[in-house]
Design a protein around this motif. Structure first.
Motif, mmCIF file in Angstrom:
data_model
loop_
_atom_site.group_PDB
_atom_site.id
_atom_site.type_symbol
_atom_site.label_atom_id
_atom_site.label_comp_id
_atom_site.label_asym_id
_atom_site.label_seq_id
_atom_site.Cartn_x
_atom_site.Cartn_y
_atom_site.Cartn_z
ATOM 1 N N MET A 270 0.839 -1.181 0.000
ATOM 2 C CA MET A 270 0.000 0.000 0.000
ATOM 3 C C MET A 270 0.888 1.250 0.000
ATOM 4 O O MET A 270 1.846 1.335 0.749
ATOM 5 N N THR A 271 0.564 2.196 -0.832
ATOM 6 C CA THR A 271 1.346 3.416 -0.964
ATOM 7 C C THR A 271 0.942 4.422 0.105
ATOM 8 O O THR A 271 -0.242 4.640 0.350
ATOM 9 N N ARG A 272 1.953 5.030 0.736
ATOM 10 C CA ARG A 272 1.691 6.096 1.701
ATOM 11 C C ARG A 272 1.791 7.426 0.969
ATOM 12 O O ARG A 272 2.815 7.721 0.360
ATOM 13 N N GLN A 273 0.731 8.231 1.025
ATOM 14 C CA GLN A 273 0.709 9.562 0.424
ATOM 15 C C GLN A 273 1.208 10.547 1.483
ATOM 16 O O GLN A 273 0.611 10.652 2.556
ATOM 17 N N VAL A 274 2.294 11.269 1.186
ATOM 18 C CA VAL A 274 2.881 12.196 2.151
ATOM 19 C C VAL A 274 2.985 13.573 1.517
ATOM 20 O O VAL A 274 3.663 13.741 0.497
ATOM 21 N N LYS A 275 2.312 14.556 2.127
ATOM 22 C CA LYS A 275 2.432 15.941 1.676
ATOM 23 C C LYS A 275 3.792 16.476 2.118
ATOM 24 O O LYS A 275 4.376 15.994 3.092
ATOM 25 N N LEU A 276 4.279 17.490 1.411
ATOM 26 C CA LEU A 276 5.592 18.039 1.742
ATOM 27 C C LEU A 276 5.659 18.553 3.174
ATOM 28 O O LEU A 276 6.695 18.437 3.827
ATOM 29 N N ASN A 277 4.546 19.086 3.691
ATOM 30 C CA ASN A 277 4.579 19.586 5.063
ATOM 31 C C ASN A 277 4.547 18.451 6.089
ATOM 32 O O ASN A 277 4.660 18.696 7.282
ATOM 33 N N GLU A 278 4.417 17.210 5.647
ATOM 34 C CA GLU A 278 4.456 16.036 6.519
ATOM 35 C C GLU A 278 5.778 15.275 6.397
ATOM 36 O O GLU A 278 5.991 14.275 7.090
ATOM 37 N N LEU A 279 6.660 15.754 5.537
ATOM 38 C CA LEU A 279 7.907 15.045 5.253
ATOM 39 C C LEU A 279 8.813 14.950 6.481
ATOM 40 O O LEU A 279 9.410 13.909 6.734
ATOM 41 N N THR A 280 8.903 16.005 7.270
ATOM 42 C CA THR A 280 9.765 16.004 8.454
ATOM 43 C C THR A 280 9.385 14.867 9.394
ATOM 44 O O THR A 280 10.248 14.115 9.854
ATOM 45 N N ALA A 281 8.098 14.732 9.687
ATOM 46 C CA ALA A 281 7.636 13.670 10.589
ATOM 47 C C ALA A 281 7.995 12.294 10.048
ATOM 48 O O ALA A 281 8.411 11.407 10.800
ATOM 49 N N LEU A 282 7.857 12.115 8.738
ATOM 50 C CA LEU A 282 8.215 10.838 8.122
ATOM 51 C C LEU A 282 9.711 10.560 8.287
ATOM 52 O O LEU A 282 10.107 9.468 8.698
ATOM 53 N N LEU A 283 10.533 11.545 7.978
ATOM 54 C CA LEU A 283 11.986 11.355 8.041
ATOM 55 C C LEU A 283 12.466 11.117 9.467
ATOM 56 O O LEU A 283 13.473 10.436 9.684
ATOM 57 N N GLU A 284 11.755 11.633 10.449
ATOM 58 C CA GLU A 284 12.133 11.438 11.852
ATOM 59 C C GLU A 284 11.893 10.008 12.325
ATOM 60 O O GLU A 284 12.368 9.627 13.389
ATOM 61 N N THR A 285 11.189 9.194 11.541
ATOM 62 C CA THR A 285 10.956 7.801 11.927
ATOM 63 C C THR A 285 12.158 6.910 11.633
ATOM 64 O O THR A 285 12.219 5.783 12.114
ATOM 65 N N ALA A 286 13.117 7.408 10.854
ATOM 66 C CA ALA A 286 14.294 6.609 10.479
ATOM 67 C C ALA A 286 15.397 6.757 11.522
ATOM 68 O O ALA A 286 15.393 7.669 12.342
ATOM 69 N N THR A 287 16.360 5.853 11.477
ATOM 70 C CA THR A 287 17.534 5.887 12.341
ATOM 71 C C THR A 287 18.689 6.502 11.572
ATOM 72 O O THR A 287 18.946 6.121 10.428
ATOM 73 N N TYR A 288 19.385 7.449 12.194
ATOM 74 C CA TYR A 288 20.481 8.167 11.539
ATOM 75 C C TYR A 288 21.798 7.853 12.224
ATOM 76 O O TYR A 288 21.807 7.593 13.427
ATOM 77 N N PRO A 289 22.924 7.865 11.465
ATOM 78 C CA PRO A 289 23.010 8.200 10.045
ATOM 79 C C PRO A 289 22.269 7.178 9.195
ATOM 80 O O PRO A 289 22.177 6.002 9.540
ATOM 81 N N LEU A 290 21.733 7.674 8.062
ATOM 82 C CA LEU A 290 20.913 6.883 7.159
ATOM 83 C C LEU A 290 21.487 6.983 5.755
ATOM 84 O O LEU A 290 21.605 8.088 5.217
ATOM 85 N N SER A 291 21.866 5.845 5.175
ATOM 86 C CA SER A 291 22.370 5.895 3.805
ATOM 87 C C SER A 291 21.211 6.163 2.853
ATOM 88 O O SER A 291 20.060 5.822 3.134
ATOM 89 N N VAL A 292 21.512 6.793 1.736
ATOM 90 C CA VAL A 292 20.488 7.069 0.736
ATOM 91 C C VAL A 292 19.900 5.754 0.226
ATOM 92 O O VAL A 292 18.691 5.638 0.014
ATOM 93 N N ALA A 293 20.747 4.738 0.069
ATOM 94 C CA ALA A 293 20.265 3.425 -0.388
ATOM 95 C C ALA A 293 19.265 2.834 0.606
ATOM 96 O O ALA A 293 18.225 2.297 0.207
ATOM 97 N N THR A 294 19.538 2.949 1.892
ATOM 98 C CA THR A 294 18.616 2.450 2.912
ATOM 99 C C THR A 294 17.333 3.264 2.907
ATOM 100 O O THR A 294 16.239 2.707 3.053
ATOM 101 N N ALA A 295 17.447 4.573 2.716
ATOM 102 C CA ALA A 295 16.264 5.437 2.653
ATOM 103 C C ALA A 295 15.367 5.021 1.493
ATOM 104 O O ALA A 295 14.135 4.988 1.628
ATOM 105 N N ARG A 296 15.970 4.692 0.343
ATOM 106 C CA ARG A 296 15.177 4.234 -0.807
ATOM 107 C C ARG A 296 14.357 2.995 -0.444
ATOM 108 O O ARG A 296 13.199 2.876 -0.815
ATOM 109 N N THR A 297 14.987 2.073 0.275
ATOM 110 C CA THR A 297 14.317 0.835 0.672
ATOM 111 C C THR A 297 13.267 1.094 1.747
ATOM 112 O O THR A 297 12.135 0.619 1.654
ATOM 113 N N GLU A 298 13.642 1.872 2.760
ATOM 114 C CA GLU A 298 12.749 2.132 3.890
ATOM 115 C C GLU A 298 11.499 2.914 3.478
ATOM 116 O O GLU A 298 10.429 2.718 4.032
#
Length: 85
Positions: free
Chosen positions: A1-29
């Protein structure tokens, strides 16, 4: 299922990841994320493909890189408030 994310919601989405985060891992996650622009949408992995960085050290760095890569038309008209509606 695709998650629809508005640009003003992008920060909250990115905060769910663990950093440092490789771009390759971000593509997968975030492979199911569709960024919703003012004039359409684009998959987040497609946006990440245009980024030259190898990794992000923080959510702010990831967001900045993504914002620098999205089309200007995606954020709407100059002076238009993001995320209204």
């Amino acid at each position: 299922m695709t998650r629809q994310v508005k640009l003003n919601e992008l920060t909250a989405l990115l905060e769910t990841a663990t950093y440092p985060l490789s771009v390759a891992t971000a593509r997968t996650e975030f492979n199911d994320v569709q960024l919703v622009y003012a004039d359409g949408s684009e998959s987040l992995p497609t946006v990440l493909d245009r980024i030259n960085d190898e990794q992000f050290d923080s959510p702010d760095e990831a967001q900045s890189s993504i914002y620098n890569t999205i089309p200007v038309e995606g954020v709407g008209e100059p002076g238009q408030s993001e995320g209204e509606g």
